[in-house]
Design a protein around this motif. Structure first.
Motif, PDB file in Angstrom:
ATOM      1  N   GLU A   1     -51.194-117.776  21.577  1.00 31.74           N
ATOM      2  CA  GLU A   1     -52.097-118.769  20.997  1.00 31.74           C
ATOM      3  C   GLU A   1     -53.337-118.968  21.853  1.00 31.74           C
ATOM      4  O   GLU A   1     -54.430-119.169  21.321  1.00 31.74           O
ATOM      5  CB  GLU A   1     -51.378-120.100  20.790  1.00 31.74           C
ATOM      6  CG  GLU A   1     -50.508-120.102  19.558  1.00 31.74           C
ATOM      7  CD  GLU A   1     -50.282-121.491  19.038  1.00 31.74           C
ATOM      8  OE1 GLU A   1     -51.241-122.137  18.556  1.00 31.74           O
ATOM      9  OE2 GLU A   1     -49.129-121.933  19.122  1.00 31.74           O
TER      10      GLU A   1
ATOM     11  N   ALA B   1     -57.311-119.028  20.812  1.00 28.38           N
ATOM     12  CA  ALA B   1     -57.924-120.362  20.773  1.00 28.38           C
ATOM     13  C   ALA B   1     -59.290-120.348  21.447  1.00 28.38           C
ATOM     14  O   ALA B   1     -59.488-119.667  22.454  1.00 28.38           O
ATOM     15  CB  ALA B   1     -57.014-121.379  21.467  1.00 28.38           C
TER      16      ALA B   1
ATOM     17  N   ARG C   1     -57.575-127.484  19.250  1.00 30.90           N
ATOM     18  CA  ARG C   1     -56.298-126.769  19.407  1.00 30.90           C
ATOM     19  C   ARG C   1     -56.074-126.388  20.862  1.00 30.90           C
ATOM     20  O   ARG C   1     -54.958-126.526  21.376  1.00 30.90           O
ATOM     21  CB  ARG C   1     -56.255-125.534  18.504  1.00 30.90           C
ATOM     22  CG  ARG C   1     -54.925-124.799  18.542  1.00 30.90           C
ATOM     23  CD  ARG C   1     -53.795-125.625  17.982  1.00 30.90           C
ATOM     24  NE  ARG C   1     -52.539-124.885  18.017  1.00 30.90           N
ATOM     25  CZ  ARG C   1     -51.365-125.423  17.787  1.00 30.90           C
ATOM     26  NH1 ARG C   1     -51.256-126.704  17.489  1.00 30.90           N
ATOM     27  NH2 ARG C   1     -50.281-124.705  17.838  1.00 30.90           N
TER      28      ARG C   1
END
Length: 148
Positions: free
Chosen positions: A109, A113, A119
């Motif tokens: 992730e 990102a 986020r």
């Protein structure tokens, strides 16, 4: 059902496969006199995974869902009977397996990102929670999420 309630259900068993979690949620709906909505359950599980209230881990050659680093597991109404109703043996997922699973997911992730995004800021918070939750150092992941 919120992430903490889902975490409470899987915590009763130490971990559940997705199919077992669906069975547990269907049993809960039945006990409450409600209809089980599989699509809504899938959406709730997906949201809990995205929020790290649940984490998917490979354990004993199967993928199980366990309470994640941000979860405060709570039992939904009538859930305490589930271990007596369901034919599921309790699982004990090693903390090192949890650490590896959450590290891998956070690294993936973090790579996608945008540093400084909402986020990314959320994931930074998750790294701190994960370090308290399992034996893992996520300083490098945090750094990649805050680079300018």
């Amino acid at each position: 059902m919120n992430g903490d309630e889902l975490a409470g259900v899987v915590d009763l068993f130490g971990g559940l496969t997705r199919a077992e979690l669906h069975d547990a949620l269907a049993e809960l709906a039945f006990k409450r006199g409600e209809d089980f909505d599989r699509d809504a359950a899938d959406e709730d599980v997906a949201a809990a995974l995205r929020a790290y209230a649940l984490v998917a881990v490979e354990a004993a050659d199967e993928r199980v869902l366990v309470p994640g680093p941000v979860a405060f597991p709570e039992l939904p109404e009538r859930a305490s009977d589930l271990p007596h109703i369901m034919d599921v043996e309790p699982r004990d997922v090693p903390r090192d397996d949890l650490a590896s699973a959450v590290r891998s997911r956070l690294e993936d992730e973090a790579a996608d990102a945008d540093p400084g995004s909402d986020r990314a800021r959320y994931l930074v918070d998750v790294t701190y929670d994960a370090e308290a939750w399992a034996p893992v150092d996520l300083g490098d992941v945090r750094a990649s999420l805050t680079e300018d």
